[in-house]
Design a protein around this motif. Structure first.
Motif, PDB file in Angstrom:
ATOM      1  N   ILE A 110       0.831  -1.211   0.000  1.00  0.00           N
ATOM      2  CA  ILE A 110       0.000   0.000   0.000  1.00  0.00           C
ATOM      3  C   ILE A 110       0.864   1.259   0.000  1.00  0.00           C
ATOM      4  O   ILE A 110       0.609   2.217  -0.740  1.00  0.00           O
ATOM      5  CB  ILE A 110      -0.946  -0.022   1.205  1.00  0.00           C
ATOM      6  N   ILE A 111       1.902   1.269   0.828  1.00  0.00           N
ATOM      7  CA  ILE A 111       2.770   2.459   0.886  1.00  0.00           C
ATOM      8  C   ILE A 111       3.466   2.667  -0.449  1.00  0.00           C
ATOM      9  O   ILE A 111       3.559   3.783  -0.974  1.00  0.00           O
ATOM     10  CB  ILE A 111       3.778   2.317   2.036  1.00  0.00           C
ATOM     11  N   VAL A 137      -8.255   0.980   0.041  1.00  0.00           N
ATOM     12  CA  VAL A 137      -9.084   0.241   1.001  1.00  0.00           C
ATOM     13  C   VAL A 137     -10.563   0.333   0.613  1.00  0.00           C
ATOM     14  O   VAL A 137     -11.314  -0.649   0.732  1.00  0.00           O
ATOM     15  CB  VAL A 137      -8.845   0.767   2.429  1.00  0.00           C
ATOM     16  N   LEU A 138     -10.979   1.510   0.139  1.00  0.00           N
ATOM     17  CA  LEU A 138     -12.371   1.642  -0.297  1.00  0.00           C
ATOM     18  C   LEU A 138     -12.659   0.749  -1.499  1.00  0.00           C
ATOM     19  O   LEU A 138     -13.732   0.130  -1.584  1.00  0.00           O
ATOM     20  CB  LEU A 138     -12.670   3.106  -0.641  1.00  0.00           C
ATOM     21  N   ARG A 190      -9.485   5.332   9.777  1.00  0.00           N
ATOM     22  CA  ARG A 190      -8.209   5.735  10.385  1.00  0.00           C
ATOM     23  C   ARG A 190      -7.331   6.456   9.357  1.00  0.00           C
ATOM     24  O   ARG A 190      -6.720   7.493   9.660  1.00  0.00           O
ATOM     25  CB  ARG A 190      -7.488   4.513  10.934  1.00  0.00           C
ATOM     26  N   LEU A 191      -7.266   5.911   8.154  1.00  0.00           N
ATOM     27  CA  LEU A 191      -6.460   6.546   7.116  1.00  0.00           C
ATOM     28  C   LEU A 191      -7.011   7.921   6.753  1.00  0.00           C
ATOM     29  O   LEU A 191      -6.243   8.863   6.487  1.00  0.00           O
ATOM     30  CB  LEU A 191      -6.419   5.646   5.882  1.00  0.00           C
ATOM     31  N   LEU A 217     -12.173  -3.407   7.091  1.00  0.00           N
ATOM     32  CA  LEU A 217     -11.827  -2.440   6.045  1.00  0.00           C
ATOM     33  C   LEU A 217     -12.392  -1.057   6.357  1.00  0.00           C
ATOM     34  O   LEU A 217     -11.749  -0.039   6.086  1.00  0.00           O
ATOM     35  CB  LEU A 217     -12.349  -2.932   4.699  1.00  0.00           C
ATOM     36  N   ALA A 218     -13.593  -1.003   6.911  1.00  0.00           N
ATOM     37  CA  ALA A 218     -14.177   0.291   7.269  1.00  0.00           C
ATOM     38  C   ALA A 218     -13.350   0.974   8.361  1.00  0.00           C
ATOM     39  O   ALA A 218     -13.123   2.192   8.312  1.00  0.00           O
ATOM     40  CB  ALA A 218     -15.619   0.097   7.733  1.00  0.00           C
TER      41      ALA A 218
END
Length: 655
Positions: free
Chosen positions: A25-26, A347-348, A92-93, A86-87
Motif C-alpha cells: 500500500i505504501i 481500502v475503499l 483511520r487513514l 476495512l471500514a
C-alpha cells in the motif's frame, strides 16, 4: 500508520480477494504521488472539503457496521468481518490524512491573508497598528514616568518659591501617566482579543477534526488500540466454528428467510454505491495534494538546473541549500497527507469488492432458497389437489354404491370432515415449521375455543349422535321438549321440525318450523321421543261404556270383529314394519294386533279395543273404525241396550 494485514486462509467459502500488505500500500501510494497527470491549474486545499470527506467516511463507517443484516449463511460472518475491518482501516487513514493536511490549510490561510499587491489585509493591518500604537504609548508612558521621577527629586531640594511650579508640573505629569496607562490597558486588551481570535481561527480545522474523531470512540477511543489487537483472535473462533443458523422448513419461514436475503442484497447494493461515493470524494480531495506534489517536484528540478548552471560558484550553491531543505520538508509533509489518502482509496476499492463478493454469495444461495420455496409451494398444491381428487372420488362412489338416502347423507358428512381434516394437516405441515411452538399455541387456542364455543361443540357432538344407527332421519316424527313434529332437516348444530298440533286425536301441521339446538339432547331433564327405527305406526283405542248386567261378551265379540275388519285392510304394512324392527334390534316384540280390554272405571264398566294405526293415515282409519262400530251398535237391539253411552276413540300415546 501500519495497516493490519487480513487473513490469508478461510475455512468456509473464502472470498477471492485479499487485502494488500502494508508495504504494498505504501509503495502504491508513493507511485500514485509520483505518477503525476498532465499540467493542471493549482487548486487550494479546502478545509470544508476535508470536513465533508471525514463526515462522509464516518457515515459510511456507521453503515458498514450496522446497516446490513446478514441472512444467516455460513459465509456471512467472513464477509461482515472483512467489511468492518476495512471500514475501520479506511476511517483511520482518512483522519491521518486530514491531520497531516492541517498545516497546508493554515499556510494557505496565511498566504491568502495578504492582498495581491503585497499589502497586508485589513485584519493584519489592524493588528499591526494596534501593536505599533501600544509600543508608542509604552514609550511615552516610560518618558512621562522618568520626568515625574525628576520632578520629585527637584521638589525635595527646591526653594519655597519654586515648589508651587514644580507641584503643578508633577500633577500634570501624573494626569498624563494615568491617561496613558488607561489607553495602554485598553489597547492591550484589544490586541489580546485579536490575537486570540487569530489563534482560534488557525486551530479551527484541527479542532473540527478532533471533534469528529470523538464521534467514533470505538475507533479513536482510549481502548481502541487494545480492541484492535485482540479483535482478530476473538473473532477467529466464531468465524470458523459458528454454525450457520438452521433454515426453517415451513413455507412461512422460507418466505421470511427469502425476504431477509432480498433485503440484505438491497442493503449491500446501497452500501456499495455509498462506498463508491466516498471513494469519489476522497479522489477529488487527493487532486490538490497531487498538484502540490507535482509543483514541489518541478521546483526541485528547477533548483537542480540552477545548481548545474551555477557550476563552481560557491556563493550561489550555498544559497540553494535552504531551498532544497524547504522543498524536502514540504515534500515529506505532502507525502504524509497524500499517502494515507491514497491508501484509503485502495481500502475503499477493496471494501467495495468485498461487498460485491458478499452480494454474489447471497444471490447464489438465495436462488437455491427461491427454488426450494417454489418446490414447497408446488408440493402443497399437489397435496391439496390429491385431497380434492380423493373427495370427488368419495362423492361419486357414495352416490353410485349407497342407495339409502340416510346412509348416503352420513357418508357425505363424513367426507366433508375427512377432507377438511386432511387439508388442514397439509396446510399446517406446509406453512408451519416450529411445531413445539405450534403445539403450545394450539393448546391455548383449543382451551379458549372449548370454553367460548362450548354450546357449538356440544351441538356438533350431538349431530353425530343424531345421525347414528339409533338416531333420527328426515321424515320421522319426534317429540322434543313437548313439541311434536316431523323432521325436515338435521343440521350440524341445529335440528328443524315441522310442528304438529293435536286436533281431537289427530295431529295436523301448524305451518311453523321448530328449530332446536342439537345440544338440547345432552341436557338433563329434556324429554325426547321418537319412533322405533323402521316403524311408522302408533296406537289408538275405541272405548264403549257397558250397562251393568248386560251381555258384555256379545259386545266384546262384535266390537272386536268390527275393529279387525278395518285393521285387515292395512295389516300387511304393519306386519312388514314389525319384521323390519325385529331385524334391526335384538329384542323380541309381539306382532301388533287389536287388543280387547274390559275394565271398571269411575263411570262403570267399559270395553276398550287398542289397535295400531299408520301415522300418515290415522284420521281415515279412525273414521272407518267409528263407522264400523256405530253400524254394529245400531244394527242390533241387544247391543244398543247393552251400551250405556256413545263410543269414543282416544290416543293413549301421543305421537
Amino acid at each position: 500508520m501500519p495497516i493490519p494485514t487480513r487473513r490469508q486462509s478461510r475455512p468456509i467459502h473464502t472470498p477471492t480477494h485479499t487485502l494488500v500488505s502494508t508495504g504494498r500500500i505504501i509503495f502504491a501510494g508513493l507511485i500514485l504521488c509520483l505518477a503525476l497527470a498532465t499540467a493542471a491549474d493549482d487548486q487550494p486545499i479546502n478545509s470544508d472539503a476535508i470536513i465533508h470527506h471525514l463526515s462522509a467516511v464516518i457515515s459510511w463507517y456507521r453503515d458498514c457496521t450496522t446497516k446490513v443484516q446478514p441472512p444467516g449463511f455460513a459465509s456471512d460472518a467472513i464477509y461482515q468481518g472483512d467489511a468492518r475491518n476495512l471500514a475501520e482501516q479506511a476511517i483511520r487513514l482518512a483522519f491521518d490524512s486530514a491531520r497531516a493536511a492541517v498545516p497546508f490549510v493554515n499556510a494557505q490561510g496565511q498566504q491568502t491573508s495578504t492582498d495581491n499587491n503585497g499589502q497586508p489585509a485589513q485584519g493584519a493591518t489592524q493588528s499591526q497598528n494596534l501593536a505599533q500604537f501600544k509600543a508608542k504609548t509604552s514609550a511615552q508612558l516610560a518618558d512621562l514616568q522618568a520626568q515625574l521621577d525628576s520632578v520629585n527629586k527637584q521638589l525635595a531640594t527646591a526653594p519655597p518659591r519654586a515648589r508651587a511650579a514644580l507641584q503643578n508640573k508633577r500633577d500634570n505629569l501624573q494626569g498624563q501617566i494615568e491617561l496613558n496607562s488607561a489607553i495602554l490597558d485598553s489597547v492591550g486588551k484589544m490586541l489580546n482579543f485579536i490575537e486570540s481570535g487569530n489563534e482560534t481561527s488557525g486551530e479551527g480545522l484541527q479542532g473540527n477534526i478532533d471533534q469528529l474523531a470523538r464521534s467514533v470512540p470505538e475507533v479513536f477511543g482510549p481502548t481502541s488500540h487494545q480492541k484492535t489487537e485482540t479483535k482478530p483472535a476473538a473473532q477467529a473462533a466464531p468465524t470458523t466454528n459458528q454454525p450457520a443458523s438452521p433454515r426453517s422448513s415451513g413455507l412461512i419461514g422460507e418466505a421470511g428467510a427469502l425476504y431477509t436475503e432480498m433485503r440484505s442484497i438491497r442493503d449491500i447494493d446501497q452500501l456499495a454505491n455509498e462506498t463508491q461515493n466516498v471513494r469519489d470524494i476522497a479522489d477529488s480531495l487527493r487532486q490538490p495534494l497531487r498538484d502540490a506534489m507535482k509543483a514541489t517536484i518541478q521546483q526541485s528540478k528547477d533548483l537542480e538546473n540552477q545548481a548545474q548552471a551555477a557550476g563552481s560558484n560557491s556563493a550561489q550553491t550555498a544559497n540553494l541549500k535552504p531551498q532544497y531543505d524547504a522543498l524536502a520538508a514540504k515534500f515529506k509533509s505532502l507525502a504524509a497527507a497524500l499517502i494515507p489518502l491514497s491508501q484509503e482509496v485502495l481500502v475503499l476499492d477493496e471494501s467495495r469488492t468485498n461487498l460485491l463478493e458478499w452480494r454474489r454469495s447471497i444471490t447464489r444461495q438465495s436462488g437455491s432458497a427461491l427454488r426450494g420455496l417454489l418446490l414447497h409451494v408446488g408440493t402443497i398444491v399437489v397435496a391439496l389437489g390429491l385431497v380434492l381428487v380423493l373427495s370427488e372420488v368419495w362423492r361419486r362412489a357414495t352416490f353410485r354404491y349407497i342407495q339409502d338416502v340416510r346412509r348416503r347423507r352420513q357418508f357425505l358428512t363424513l367426507r366433508r370432515f375427512v377432507v377438511g381434516f386432511l387439508m388442514g394437516i397439509v396446510i399446517i405441515l406446509g406453512f408451519v415449521s416450529e411445531f413445539s411452538s405450534l403445539a403450545t399455541f394450539a393448546g391455548f387456542v383449543t382451551a379458549g375455543i372449548a370454553v367460548g364455543l362450548q354450546a357449538v361443540l356440544l351441538s356438533i357432538a350431538a349431530y353425530f349422535f343424531l345421525i347414528g344407527r339409533y338416531g333420527i332421519r328426515v321424515g320421522e316424527r319426534v317429540s322434543v321438549a313437548g313439541v311434536t313434529g316431523d323432521v325436515i332437516d338435521i343440521g350440524l348444530v341445529r335440528l328443524y321440525l315441522m310442528e304438529l298440533a293435536a286436533s281431537g286425536g289427530d295431529l295436523y301441521p301448524t305451518g311453523r318450523i321448530a328449530v332446536f339446538s342439537n345440544s338440547v339432547f345432552f341436557q338433563a331433564g329434556m324429554p325426547f321421543y321418537k319412533q322405533i327405527p323402521g316403524t311408522d305406526y302408533t296406537w289408538h283405542e275405541v272405548a264403549v261404556p257397558i250397562v251393568a248386567g248386560s251381555n258384555y261378551k256379545s259386545v266384546q265379540e262384535k266390537i272386536l270383529k268390527a275393529v279387525n275388519s278395518v285393521y285387515d285392510s292395512y295389516r300387511k304394512d304393519i306386519e312388514r314394519q314389525h319384521t323390519d324392527v325385529e331385524r334391526r334390534i335384538d329384542i323380541y316384540m309381539q306382532a301388533p294386533t287389536p287388543e280387547p280390554q274390559l275394565r271398571f272405571t269411575d263411570k262403570g264398566l267399559e270395553f276398550r279395543v287398542r289397535y295400531p294405526v299408520e301415522l300418515r293415515k290415522a284420521s281415515s282409519i279412525d273414521d272407518e273404525v267409528t263407522q264400523k262400530v256405530l253400524d254394529v251398535i245400531n244394527g242390533e237391539q241387544e247391543l244398543r241396550a247393552a251400551v250405556s253411552g256413545p263410543p269414543t276413540i282416544r290416543t293413549p300415546v301421543h305421537a
